[in-house]
Write a protein that holds these residues in place. Structure first.
Motif, short mmCIF file in Angstrom:
data_model
loop_
_atom_site.label_atom_id
_atom_site.label_comp_id
_atom_site.label_asym_id
_atom_site.label_seq_id
_atom_site.Cartn_x
_atom_site.Cartn_y
_atom_site.Cartn_z
N ARG A 37 2.88 -6.58 47.61
CA ARG A 37 2.07 -5.36 47.63
C ARG A 37 2.39 -4.52 48.88
NH1 ARG A 37 -2.58 -3.53 49.92
NH2 ARG A 37 -3.72 -1.94 48.73
N GLU A 38 2.56 -5.17 50.01
CA GLU A 38 2.82 -4.43 51.25
C GLU A 38 4.19 -3.76 51.22
OE1 GLU A 38 0.10 -7.13 54.26
OE2 GLU A 38 1.86 -7.98 53.26
N ILE A 41 3.77 -0.68 48.89
CA ILE A 41 3.15 0.49 49.51
C ILE A 41 4.21 1.38 50.15
CG2 ILE A 41 1.69 1.21 51.46
CD1 ILE A 41 -0.11 -1.20 50.77
N MET A 44 6.30 3.10 47.41
CA MET A 44 5.66 4.26 46.78
C MET A 44 5.94 5.55 47.56
SD MET A 44 1.92 2.73 45.79
CE MET A 44 1.74 1.37 44.63
N ALA A 101 -2.35 9.61 47.99
CA ALA A 101 -3.12 8.36 47.96
C ALA A 101 -3.99 8.29 46.71
CB ALA A 101 -3.98 8.25 49.22
N TYR A 104 -1.79 7.59 43.50
CA TYR A 104 -1.39 6.19 43.36
C TYR A 104 -2.57 5.22 43.37
CZ TYR A 104 3.62 7.16 43.92
OH TYR A 104 4.91 7.60 43.74
N GLU A 105 -3.78 5.77 43.63
CA GLU A 105 -5.00 4.95 43.71
C GLU A 105 -4.87 3.87 44.77
OE1 GLU A 105 -5.80 3.53 39.78
OE2 GLU A 105 -6.34 5.50 39.01
N GLU A 106 -4.26 4.25 45.91
CA GLU A 106 -4.10 3.36 47.06
C GLU A 106 -4.55 4.12 48.31
OE1 GLU A 106 -3.35 0.32 47.51
OE2 GLU A 106 -2.37 -0.38 45.67
N PRO A 107 -5.81 3.96 48.71
CA PRO A 107 -6.34 4.73 49.86
C PRO A 107 -5.52 4.58 51.15
CG PRO A 107 -8.11 3.62 48.70
CD PRO A 107 -6.84 3.10 48.10
N ILE A 108 -4.92 3.41 51.35
CA ILE A 108 -4.17 3.16 52.59
C ILE A 108 -2.94 4.06 52.73
CG2 ILE A 108 -2.65 1.34 51.69
CD1 ILE A 108 -3.05 -0.11 54.37
N LEU A 109 -2.45 4.59 51.60
CA LEU A 109 -1.26 5.44 51.63
C LEU A 109 -1.46 6.69 52.50
CD1 LEU A 109 0.04 5.38 47.93
CD2 LEU A 109 0.94 4.15 49.91
#
Length: 480
Positions: A37-38, A41, A44, A101, A104-109
């Motif tokens: 996953r990391e 990220i 992406m 973010a 991609y539904e990834e807040p950390i982006l």
């Protein structure tokens, strides 16, 4: 040691060493510290960083190398323009980060992109210094800076990962690598760029750099478009096998292209006003890189299965037939690259852009059609397209220079046919000894084609020991 041979040596150490360090870093991070996953990220965001970096460079790096009468005003103009573009692009990415973010539904982006994007500003400080060193063929200096900065940057990343930094260890490692590279270039130079844009310099450099930039964007759109086509048409599992096979194929392909660019682009640019010398150097280096590429990709074809088994275990075996089909793709990527290098080096940036655009449009349309049939049909279509690109490119060279298409084919075709026959024969032998284990397959797949290929070249007098030396060692007066 002659200058051209020394350049090949240092460029090879630079690129092979850089690739090896990157591979080792990823291996350590993946096996002991980080999850898929990391890495995902960062993956992406790669398209945004890649397009941003291309925009920051904007083709000016190649224009510095290609320009014959380079002045300090030109250097200052490129440096300032790159810096301004870096600030503008970073600002766009900073503002767009929340939307990316959400997509991609990834807040950390959001935070990762805003920090990772700083590399664009760092890069704007070394683009000019790097390309001037390349123009002056200071490849030993560039090699040492690359290896030292990569080692330091990756070490920082591993230390952070070991202390639980997660994805930020990858971000900081990237920033540290570029920062150390920039520091190395600035500490070892004798001349520095200054802020300032001169109108005449800008007008002189923009036509060339603009077309190079547009061609690069077209190439990136083609690459990312292919990934999108395959991702849409095929399952994630099938795409995973393709991705792994393509990564293996791209290692030698990219390494040879980058070595060729570092050595030959400044060399060809230096002799763009001397057609006879340029022709001789082009043909000799075309033969050399053809020999190296044909040998390298034939070994990759023959050792595909044991290589995949040793690196990734038997769960990745379905990628083996894909890798074997992709080896001629990689080979013709290299062979197509050399003619385009010549086209750019003689200042024909517009012709290069037109050529790339025509090829990539035809390629995307063809692959869209073939992807509706099946994965293997698409891969074979990719082989056919890259053969066609090669023929288009050498035809273009024949139109723009005194080097005929027949001369170029005579330098390449006999080598391709020879090693093709040798590879077929050795593959039959490997099929017969499969029961004796993958180590034997690996040994035979590496040693036998090397000995037979070199031996036949010498026996048929297609090349002599003296000729082999001349391929990488020209007369002292030619090399300055």
């Amino acid at each position: 040691m002659s200058k051209i041979r020394s350049n090949y040596l240092w460029a090879t150490i630079d690129k092979v060493g850089g690739i090896a360090l990157a591979f080792l870093f990823n291996l350590v991070m993946a096996r002991w510290f980080l999850s898929p996953r990391e890495f995902g990220i960062i993956g992406m965001l790669q398209i945004f960083i890649s397009l941003g970096y291309t925009t920051v460079i904007a083709g000016f790096g190649q224009s510095l190398i290609q320009t014959k009468d380079l002045k300090q005003a030109d250097i200052n103009t490129v440096f300032t323009t790159n810096l301004l573009l870096a600030v503008i692009v970073y600002a766009i990415l900073y503002i767009a980060a929340p939307a990316i973010a959400i997509f991609y539904e990834e807040p950390i982006l959001k935070e990762v992109l805003r920090v990772l994007g700083i590399q664009l500003i760092i890069c704007s400080f070394f683009i000019v210094q790097y390309n001037i060193a390349l123009k002056e063929s200071q490849l030993r200096r560039l090699c040492l800076i690359t290896l030292i900065s990569s080692t330091l940057g990756y070490t920082v990343g591993v230390i952070l990962a070991k202390n639980g930094a997660g994805v930020w260890s990858l971000v900081v490692a990237t920033l540290a690598l570029y920062l150390f590279q920039t520091i190395g270039l600035w500490l070892t130079t004798k001349a520095y760029p200054a802020l300032g844009i001169e109108k005449e310099s800008f007008k002189k450099l923009v036509p060339y750099s603009g077309f190079i930039y547009l061609a690069t964007i077209v190439n990136q759109a083609y690459t990312h478009g292919l990934a999108m086509i395959l991702g849409k048409q095929f399952s994630a599992t099938t795409l995973g096998y393709y991705t792994q096979a393509n990564k293996l194929q791209m290692v030698p392909s990219q390494a040879i292209q980058e070595v060729g660019y570092q050595v030959l682009f400044p060399d060809f640019s230096r002799y763009q006003s001397s057609p006879d010398i340029l022709k001789e150097r082009y043909r000799k280096n075309f033969r050399l890189l053809t020999i190296l590429s044909v040998l390298g990709f034939s070994i990759l074809f023959l050792t595909a299965e044991p290589l995949v088994l040793l690196l990734f275990t038997d769960k990745w075996l379905p990628s083996v037939p894909m890798l074997r089909i992709l080896t001629p793709v990689g080979l013709f990527l290299v062979l197509s690259f050399i003619p385009t290098l010549l086209i750019r080096s003689v200042g024909k940036a517009k012709s290069y852009f037109i050529l790339v655009t025509i090829e990539r449009v035809i390629g995307i349309v063809t692959l869209i059609i073939l992807s509706g049939i099946g994965m293997y049909e698409t891969l074979w279509g990719l082989v056919g397209l890259n053969v066609a690109y090669f023929l288009f490119n050498i035809y273009y060279v024949s139109r723009l220079t005194t080097i005929t298409m027949k001369e170029q084919l005579s330098d390449v075709l006999p080598i391709l046919l020879l090693q093709g026959g040798i590879t077929f024969g050795i593959n039959c032998i490997i099929l017969l000894i499969k029961e004796y284990g993958i180590i034997l397959e690996l040994i035979i797949g590496i040693i036998l084609p090397t000995i037979l290929f070199g031996g036949v070249l010498l026996a048929m007098k297609w090349i002599t020991p003296t000729d082999l030396n001349k391929l990488i060692s020209f007369h002292k007066t030619e090399n300055g």
